[in-house]
Design a protein around this motif. Structure first.
Motif, PDB file in Angstrom:
ATOM      1  N   ALA A 159      50.538 -28.035  92.732  1.00  0.00           N
ATOM      2  CA  ALA A 159      51.294 -28.821  93.708  1.00  0.00           C
ATOM      3  C   ALA A 159      51.253 -28.147  95.083  1.00  0.00           C
ATOM      4  N   LEU A 160      52.077 -28.623  96.013  1.00  0.00           N
ATOM      5  CA  LEU A 160      51.963 -28.261  97.426  1.00  0.00           C
ATOM      6  C   LEU A 160      51.964 -26.759  97.678  1.00  0.00           C
ATOM      7  N   SER A 161      52.949 -26.060  97.165  1.00  0.00           N
ATOM      8  CA  SER A 161      53.042 -24.621  97.420  1.00  0.00           C
ATOM      9  C   SER A 161      52.567 -23.800  96.228  1.00  0.00           C
ATOM     10  N   GLY A 178      47.815 -32.804  86.759  1.00  0.00           N
ATOM     11  CA  GLY A 178      48.358 -32.261  87.997  1.00  0.00           C
ATOM     12  C   GLY A 178      49.633 -32.979  88.371  1.00  0.00           C
ATOM     13  N   GLY A 179      50.548 -32.253  89.003  1.00  0.00           N
ATOM     14  CA  GLY A 179      51.795 -32.851  89.444  1.00  0.00           C
ATOM     15  C   GLY A 179      51.856 -32.963  90.949  1.00  0.00           C
ATOM     16  N   SER A 180      52.560 -33.973  91.434  1.00  0.00           N
ATOM     17  CA  SER A 180      52.774 -34.192  92.860  1.00  0.00           C
ATOM     18  C   SER A 180      51.425 -34.321  93.574  1.00  0.00           C
ATOM     19  N   ILE A 181      51.175 -33.552  94.641  1.00  0.00           N
ATOM     20  CA  ILE A 181      49.895 -33.687  95.343  1.00  0.00           C
ATOM     21  C   ILE A 181      48.723 -33.321  94.434  1.00  0.00           C
ATOM     22  N   GLY A 182      48.962 -32.436  93.441  1.00  0.00           N
ATOM     23  CA  GLY A 182      47.913 -32.112  92.481  1.00  0.00           C
ATOM     24  C   GLY A 182      47.530 -33.307  91.630  1.00  0.00           C
ATOM     25  N   GLY A 183      48.512 -34.142  91.299  1.00  0.00           N
ATOM     26  CA  GLY A 183      48.223 -35.370  90.562  1.00  0.00           C
ATOM     27  C   GLY A 183      47.530 -36.406  91.421  1.00  0.00           C
ATOM     28  N   ALA A 184      47.931 -36.482  92.698  1.00  0.00           N
ATOM     29  CA  ALA A 184      47.259 -37.402  93.621  1.00  0.00           C
ATOM     30  C   ALA A 184      45.799 -37.004  93.792  1.00  0.00           C
ATOM     31  N   LEU A 185      45.549 -35.694  93.875  1.00  0.00           N
ATOM     32  CA  LEU A 185      44.169 -35.206  93.962  1.00  0.00           C
ATOM     33  C   LEU A 185      43.383 -35.559  92.700  1.00  0.00           C
ATOM     34  N   PRO A 213      48.133 -37.873  85.659  1.00  0.00           N
ATOM     35  CA  PRO A 213      48.818 -37.672  86.946  1.00  0.00           C
ATOM     36  C   PRO A 213      50.333 -37.697  86.734  1.00  0.00           C
ATOM     37  N   VAL A 214      51.009 -36.634  87.155  1.00  0.00           N
ATOM     38  CA  VAL A 214      52.435 -36.445  86.872  1.00  0.00           C
ATOM     39  C   VAL A 214      53.233 -36.483  88.168  1.00  0.00           C
ATOM     40  N   ALA A 215      54.264 -37.324  88.195  1.00  0.00           N
ATOM     41  CA  ALA A 215      55.164 -37.399  89.364  1.00  0.00           C
ATOM     42  C   ALA A 215      54.375 -37.551  90.657  1.00  0.00           C
TER      43      ALA A 215
END
Length: 337
Positions: free
Chosen positions: A42-44, A123-130, A147-149
């Motif tokens: 995710a983001l961070s 992946g979650g959040s931006i990781g899931g979007a990717l 893709p999660v959340a």
């Protein structure tokens, strides 16, 4: 151990050509020896998904839901996330990049590693979007995507939140700290904060009040993250669009050959669950191999990092060893090397 990659002469969406340097880690079985699971942070976050300091130790490891005795775990650090500690690898021209560009970089990295097929991606959040972007770019790459959340498009609500984040990052005297404090208010829900802190105003003993909790999270991110990295990730969130500009995300998703397992959070106010349910309902009319699971939680977007029991229950059938054995018997190879 961090391994390094270089994508030479990458052309981003703005037409700028530059070398991209980033890092990755491999856990569990060696590449080429077992089915490969791609895990997107995710983001961070970063590539340290399991082991000492691993951020997803509750799900990934020996005997865990994603068993490192059965699988190869591959985790890239998003280019520009700063985890390798080399400031020359940061992407200061971050507004020239889209998340589709990052997906293209990942695709090039997989080609360098001689990987042509992945058993699963999660992946979650931006990781899931990717993950959505990579699967749309390479429809035959994954057998399963989880893709999660997250979502396969940037909504106006998400862009509004990111705009406020961008203003903080570019105008605050303490940009990382202040942006993180603001982000925590939409990563969690009002119910989550009320359950954690109750009606108390003052901190007592080892207990924080909500202000102290926000300060703590702001300071911790300030200690370990780069401002340029936060600006990049926040910008990338606004560019999510698996239709690549056509506006027809459903068609792009329908072209993905692998099974899609959407995981949403009923209290998420960052990636709204109603958007995920709309995607599932509409996509299920044109694609058979799709499912949706909903995490029930008061904790909002961050529930995917909190409700490990529910998430493990959803993922268990995908990753159990019998499923792998049955699947392997149907295919001569389910991973490429």
């Amino acid at each position: 151990m961090l391994k390094k990659l270089k994508i030479k002469g990458f052309e981003n969406s703005a037409g700028t050509i530059q070398d991209i340097r980033f890092s990755y880690e491999v856990f569990g079985q060696a590449l080429g020896e077992a089915p490969i699971i791609l895990v997107n942070h995710a983001l961070s976050g970063n590539s340290k998904v399991t082991g000492t300091g691993g951020w997803w130790n509750s799900l990934i490891g020996e005997g865990k839901t994603i068993d490192t005795l059965q699988y190869t775990i591959l985790a890239f650090n998003m280019p520009g996330n700063g985890y390798d500690g080399d400031p020359t690898h940061l992407l200061h021209n971050y507004k020239e990049f889209t998340l589709r560009d990052i997906a293209k970089i990942y695709a090039a990295a997989l080609e360098q590693l001689d990987i042509s097929s992945l058993y699963a991606g999660i992946g979650g959040s931006i990781g899931g979007a990717l993950l959505w972007e990579l699967a749309a770019l390479k429809p035959q790459l994954f057998q399963n995507i989880i893709p999660v959340a997250t979502d396969y498009k940037a909504t106006q609500w998400l862009r509004a939140l990111c705009k406020v984040q961008d203003q903080i990052l570019n105008n605050s005297a303490e940009p990382l700290k202040d942006a993180r404090m603001h982000a925590m208010t939409f990563y969690r829900s009002p119910q989550s904060l009320e359950a954690k802190f109750g009606s108390g105003i003052q901190a007592t003993g080892d207990n924080w009040n909500v202000e102290g909790w926000l300060e703590y999270h702001g300071q911790k991110l300030e200690e370990r993250f780069q401002l340029a990295s936060y600006k990049l990730m926040n910008h990338l969130l606004t560019t999510v669009d698996i239709s690549n500009g056509s506006g027809d995300q459903l068609f792009a998703a329908s072209e993905i050959e692998g099974t899609i397992h959407i995981v949403t959070v009923d209290s998420d106010r960052f990636y709204l669950p109603e958007d995920n349910w709309d995607t599932y309902v509409n996509l299920s009319l044109i694609k058979n191999n799709i499912s949706i699971h909903e995490i029930k939680s008061i904790h909002g977007h961050d529930a995917f990092l909190i409700e490990f029991g529910q998430l493990a229950g959803f993922l268990g059938p995908i990753f159990n060893s019998k499923h792998i054995q049955d699947d392997t018997s149907k295919r001569s190879a389910i991973w490429g090397r």
